[in-house]
Enzyme design. Sequence first.
Site, PDB file in Angstrom:
ATOM      1  N   TRP A  25      39.929  36.653  36.942  1.00  0.00           N
ATOM      2  CA  TRP A  25      39.155  36.047  38.029  1.00  0.00           C
ATOM      3  C   TRP A  25      38.653  34.651  37.674  1.00  0.00           C
ATOM      4  O   TRP A  25      37.479  34.335  37.882  1.00  0.00           O
ATOM      5  CB  TRP A  25      37.956  36.938  38.421  1.00  0.00           C
ATOM      6  CG  TRP A  25      38.370  38.193  39.111  1.00  0.00           C
ATOM      7  CD1 TRP A  25      38.309  39.451  38.615  1.00  0.00           C
ATOM      8  CD2 TRP A  25      38.911  38.292  40.437  1.00  0.00           C
ATOM      9  NE1 TRP A  25      38.793  40.344  39.551  1.00  0.00           N
ATOM     10  CE2 TRP A  25      39.160  39.650  40.669  1.00  0.00           C
ATOM     11  CE3 TRP A  25      39.208  37.362  41.439  1.00  0.00           C
ATOM     12  CZ2 TRP A  25      39.700  40.119  41.863  1.00  0.00           C
ATOM     13  CZ3 TRP A  25      39.747  37.821  42.628  1.00  0.00           C
ATOM     14  CH2 TRP A  25      39.986  39.187  42.828  1.00  0.00           C
ATOM     15  N   GLU A  75      29.357  35.286  40.548  1.00  0.00           N
ATOM     16  CA  GLU A  75      28.184  34.744  39.834  1.00  0.00           C
ATOM     17  C   GLU A  75      27.007  35.726  39.879  1.00  0.00           C
ATOM     18  O   GLU A  75      25.845  35.345  39.966  1.00  0.00           O
ATOM     19  CB  GLU A  75      27.830  33.349  40.357  1.00  0.00           C
ATOM     20  CG  GLU A  75      29.033  32.424  40.191  1.00  0.00           C
ATOM     21  CD  GLU A  75      28.712  30.957  40.183  1.00  0.00           C
ATOM     22  OE1 GLU A  75      27.570  30.599  39.869  1.00  0.00           O
ATOM     23  OE2 GLU A  75      29.640  30.168  40.468  1.00  0.00           O
TER      24      GLU A  75
HETATM   25  C1  LIG Z   1      37.137  35.225  44.183  1.00  0.00           C
HETATM   26  C2  LIG Z   1      36.457  35.462  42.873  1.00  0.00           C
HETATM   27  C3  LIG Z   1      36.253  34.392  42.020  1.00  0.00           C
HETATM   28  C4  LIG Z   1      35.647  34.582  40.776  1.00  0.00           C
HETATM   29  N1  LIG Z   1      35.509  33.518  39.923  1.00  0.00           N
HETATM   30  C5  LIG Z   1      35.069  33.734  38.659  1.00  0.00           C
HETATM   31  C6  LIG Z   1      35.061  32.675  37.701  1.00  0.00           C
HETATM   32  O1  LIG Z   1      35.412  31.537  37.991  1.00  0.00           O
HETATM   33  N2  LIG Z   1      34.679  32.972  36.436  1.00  0.00           N
HETATM   34  C7  LIG Z   1      34.283  34.220  36.052  1.00  0.00           C
HETATM   35  O2  LIG Z   1      33.942  34.405  34.891  1.00  0.00           O
HETATM   36  N3  LIG Z   1      34.266  35.245  36.945  1.00  0.00           N
HETATM   37  C8  LIG Z   1      34.654  35.041  38.232  1.00  0.00           C
HETATM   38  N4  LIG Z   1      34.671  36.068  39.139  1.00  0.00           N
HETATM   39  C9  LIG Z   1      34.257  37.391  38.711  1.00  0.00           C
HETATM   40  C10 LIG Z   1      32.941  37.853  39.327  1.00  0.00           C
HETATM   41  O3  LIG Z   1      31.867  37.116  38.807  1.00  0.00           O
HETATM   42  C11 LIG Z   1      32.822  39.360  39.107  1.00  0.00           C
HETATM   43  O4  LIG Z   1      33.796  39.986  39.939  1.00  0.00           O
HETATM   44  C12 LIG Z   1      31.444  39.885  39.428  1.00  0.00           C
HETATM   45  O5  LIG Z   1      30.491  39.416  38.493  1.00  0.00           O
HETATM   46  C13 LIG Z   1      31.398  41.424  39.421  1.00  0.00           C
HETATM   47  O6  LIG Z   1      32.025  41.950  38.298  1.00  0.00           O
HETATM   48  P1  LIG Z   1      33.154  43.079  38.470  1.00  0.00           P
HETATM   49  O7  LIG Z   1      34.123  42.612  39.485  1.00  0.00           O
HETATM   50  O8  LIG Z   1      33.667  43.461  37.137  1.00  0.00           O
HETATM   51  O9  LIG Z   1      32.370  44.296  39.092  1.00  0.00           O
HETATM   52  P2  LIG Z   1      31.583  45.406  38.269  1.00  0.00           P
HETATM   53  O10 LIG Z   1      30.677  44.782  37.273  1.00  0.00           O
HETATM   54  O11 LIG Z   1      32.546  46.427  37.777  1.00  0.00           O
HETATM   55  O12 LIG Z   1      30.686  46.043  39.422  1.00  0.00           O
HETATM   56  C14 LIG Z   1      31.210  46.983  40.377  1.00  0.00           C
HETATM   57  C15 LIG Z   1      30.034  47.387  41.299  1.00  0.00           C
HETATM   58  O13 LIG Z   1      29.011  48.009  40.502  1.00  0.00           O
HETATM   59  C16 LIG Z   1      27.767  47.328  40.709  1.00  0.00           C
HETATM   60  N5  LIG Z   1      26.971  47.327  39.459  1.00  0.00           N
HETATM   61  C17 LIG Z   1      27.378  46.970  38.213  1.00  0.00           C
HETATM   62  N6  LIG Z   1      26.353  47.083  37.355  1.00  0.00           N
HETATM   63  C18 LIG Z   1      25.275  47.504  38.078  1.00  0.00           C
HETATM   64  C19 LIG Z   1      23.913  47.807  37.758  1.00  0.00           C
HETATM   65  N7  LIG Z   1      23.444  47.687  36.516  1.00  0.00           N
HETATM   66  N8  LIG Z   1      23.101  48.220  38.759  1.00  0.00           N
HETATM   67  C20 LIG Z   1      23.560  48.352  40.039  1.00  0.00           C
HETATM   68  N9  LIG Z   1      24.850  48.094  40.399  1.00  0.00           N
HETATM   69  C21 LIG Z   1      25.685  47.666  39.425  1.00  0.00           C
HETATM   70  C22 LIG Z   1      28.160  45.908  41.122  1.00  0.00           C
HETATM   71  O14 LIG Z   1      27.104  45.265  41.798  1.00  0.00           O
HETATM   72  C23 LIG Z   1      29.368  46.190  41.993  1.00  0.00           C
HETATM   73  O15 LIG Z   1      28.947  46.573  43.275  1.00  0.00           O
HETATM   74  C24 LIG Z   1      35.228  35.888  40.403  1.00  0.00           C
HETATM   75  C25 LIG Z   1      35.421  36.966  41.281  1.00  0.00           C
HETATM   76  C26 LIG Z   1      36.019  36.771  42.483  1.00  0.00           C
HETATM   77  C27 LIG Z   1      36.251  37.961  43.392  1.00  0.00           C
END
Ligand SMILES: Cc1cc2nc3c(=O)[nH]c(=O)nc-3n(C[C@H](O)[C@H](O)[C@H](O)COP(=O)(O)OP(=O)(O)OC[C@H]3O[C@@H](n4cnc5c(N)ncnc54)[C@H](O)[C@@H]3O)c2cc1C
Length: 389
Positions: A160, A371
Amino acid sequence: MAGSELFPLSEEHESIRQAARNFAQKEIAPLAAEFDESGEFPIKTIMKMGELGFMGIEVPEEYGGAGMDTLAYVLALEEICKVDAAHGTIMSVNNSLFCNGIMKFGSEAQKQKYVLPVASGKAVGAYSLTEPMSGSDAGTMRSRAIRQGDDYILNGRKSWVTSGPVADYLVLFTMTDPEKKHRGITAFLRNSDKSGFVRGKKEPKLGIRASATSEILFEDYHCPIEDRLGEEGEGFKIAMAVLDAGRIGIAAQALGIAEAAYEASVAYAKEREAFGSKIGEFQGISFKIADMKTRIEASRLLVYNAALAKERGKKTGERFTQEAAMAKLFASETAMFAAHTAVQIHGGIGYSKELPVERYFRDAKITEIYEGTSEIQRLVISRTELGIR
Ligand SMILES: Cc1cc2nc3c(=O)[nH]c(=O)nc-3n(C[C@H](O)[C@H](O)[C@H](O)COP(=O)(O)OP(=O)(O)OC[C@H]3O[C@@H](n4cnc5c(N)ncnc54)[C@H](O)[C@@H]3O)c2cc1C
């Protein structure tokens, strides 16, 4: 009521807002739907935005930027996102996540080598924290950097990465001491033209489609010690400090999307007729307009307040984590609400690609995810309020 009446702006701030508005209307608006459809990275408009100083608004002029403040950045980003959130995403990463992090934590040589080309719009930057198995919980990342003499050897898969398919440089976070979990993360600056840097699969996305996103793989990538950002083990602290600034940018992006959805809705409610009346005369529609407007103006105050808090922090060293998290949480949920409501007000045509409201709907969703998701913002805000570390 115009936003500027609620929050008076200086002449300098009005002029950057106007410059961004003019650029977005003239240069981006005619292309936004086409780039959304193709998913192609809009390199020409991004380079033009760089020439105008939009890629390093807060970066001092000697490092290629516009030398303005955080409120100027927010106002410009809001205007760009009002027309196209994908251009806004690229602008936000270059400004908040790339240049800002190096200006805050980098050495003089790193500022010259990395900030100057990106802030002046000659190169594209990226920020890479997320991995396939770690997003919200960065402490579980699997990529590794092992010290060998004056080099680090990096291996792993990052996911991502916004602008990943085209980025010239990256701020990248990798584990140097896995036993320490998040305290074992170190930040590095990477050149995409060196061997061992491989661009992986491009993500097929719901929205912000022109802001290309991909995986990046590191295969025995040699990173000299002078390209380490900060000290070993400081990566998590750097990543979170950079995200505080980034969240203000995403909040401004959300505000821009919400305003676009709102303005389209007001125009349509005044023009579309049903049952012999303009649809805006039905309370079922007019109350939606009232709710959108109220939430947008409340978001504006939170977003601009966070920008002012960041600006104050430059002098006092105070953190603005709470202001940034609240602005991002409220503005992103407002963007989603406004875009969803805009599609409803437009009825069938709101669901069609003939109008941009369906794009606002698809673009708004990302602001609740990247973010730091809305759940993570609530965690940050509540922990501060409750004194939980
Ligand atoms: C279009 C796009 C662009 C992006 N660009 C970048 C980038 O440039 N650089 C970069 O580093 N990342 C980037 N990301 C990644 C993005 O920051 C992550 O997808 C985001 O932080 C969530 O992480 P995850 O997808 O692993 O979800 P997960 O962490 O697996 O979370 C899944 C679900 O569980 C919930 N959850 C997790 N932990 C908790 C908690 N403790 N309490 C309650 N709920 C919780 C989350 O809120 C979510 O609903 C991008 C993502 C997208 C989709």
